[in-house]
Design a protein around this motif. Sequence first.
Motif, PDB file in Angstrom:
ATOM      1  N   UNK A   1      36.884  32.502  32.483  1.00 18.26           N
ATOM      2  CA  UNK A   1      38.174  31.908  32.099  1.00 18.26           C
ATOM      3  C   UNK A   1      38.323  31.753  30.589  1.00 18.26           C
ATOM      4  N   UNK A   2      37.438  30.884  30.018  1.00 18.51           N
ATOM      5  CA  UNK A   2      37.363  30.664  28.539  1.00 18.51           C
ATOM      6  C   UNK A   2      37.222  31.795  27.873  1.00 18.51           C
ATOM      7  N   UNK A   3      36.720  32.991  28.087  1.00 19.00           N
ATOM      8  CA  UNK A   3      36.576  34.300  27.343  1.00 19.00           C
ATOM      9  C   UNK A   3      37.973  34.773  27.331  1.00 19.00           C
ATOM     10  N   UNK A   4      38.788  34.479  28.196  1.00 17.07           N
ATOM     11  CA  UNK A   4      40.093  35.039  28.136  1.00 17.07           C
ATOM     12  C   UNK A   4      41.002  34.017  27.464  1.00 17.07           C
ATOM     13  N   UNK A   5      41.178  32.787  27.895  1.00 15.94           N
ATOM     14  CA  UNK A   5      42.024  31.983  27.114  1.00 15.94           C
ATOM     15  C   UNK A   5      41.761  31.082  26.106  1.00 15.94           C
ATOM     16  N   UNK A   6      40.387  30.896  25.836  1.00 16.91           N
ATOM     17  CA  UNK A   6      40.007  30.076  24.751  1.00 16.91           C
ATOM     18  C   UNK A   6      40.308  28.796  24.775  1.00 16.91           C
ATOM     19  N   UNK A   7      40.829  28.153  25.796  1.00 18.50           N
ATOM     20  CA  UNK A   7      41.006  26.907  25.914  1.00 18.50           C
ATOM     21  C   UNK A   7      39.985  25.954  26.308  1.00 18.50           C
ATOM     22  N   UNK A   8      39.382  25.088  25.087  1.00 11.36           N
ATOM     23  CA  UNK A   8      38.222  24.480  24.849  1.00 11.36           C
ATOM     24  C   UNK A   8      38.528  23.170  25.991  1.00 11.36           C
ATOM     25  N   UNK A   9      39.517  22.581  25.737  1.00 10.55           N
ATOM     26  CA  UNK A   9      39.776  21.355  26.542  1.00 10.55           C
ATOM     27  C   UNK A   9      39.543  21.703  27.962  1.00 10.55           C
ATOM     28  N   UNK A  10      40.421  22.614  28.483  1.00  8.98           N
ATOM     29  CA  UNK A  10      40.359  23.035  29.935  1.00  8.98           C
ATOM     30  C   UNK A  10      38.826  23.220  30.319  1.00  8.98           C
TER      31      UNK A  10
END
Length: 150
Positions: free
Chosen positions: A87-96
């Motif tokens: 998911x991070x590779x996709x959306x780059x949302x560090x907090x999530x």
Amino acid sequence: MEEAVFVSDTHSCCDVDHSQHEQFVEESDRWDKLGMTLSGLCAIHCLLTPFLVLSVPVLGEAFEQPWVHIVMALFVVPVGLYAFYSGFLHHKKKGLTALGVAGLAMVCAGLLAPVSGIDLFGHDILTIVGSLCLVVAHVLNRRACLCHRH
């Protein structure tokens, strides 16, 4: 009058190859749903075990064994790591992603905390809070993996 939306293989919403976006969303959705289910089962287990110990001691004691928590963690942790990493590779949302990792850390720390018996303290609270963080993080991860410009 409707606006025409230009769809190409490159979008500004994320860094994913959008020619394969539908497959990515299906796979990501599957892992997050599995993660939500497993994390929810962990929270339910921790909430119900003290009542089982009181009402059906034999069953409650079986659910309270350390191996039960280890087996759950053996499923929850890899599913969570894969779902949050992809998911991070996709959306780059560090907090999530940090929320998901914090939930995983709390579930793992709950394994190391002393077993509290019937009381809802110690490893129980840590595991319940960790499991709830995981459920929320999986829900948010699913939403963030959906690009609304497709």
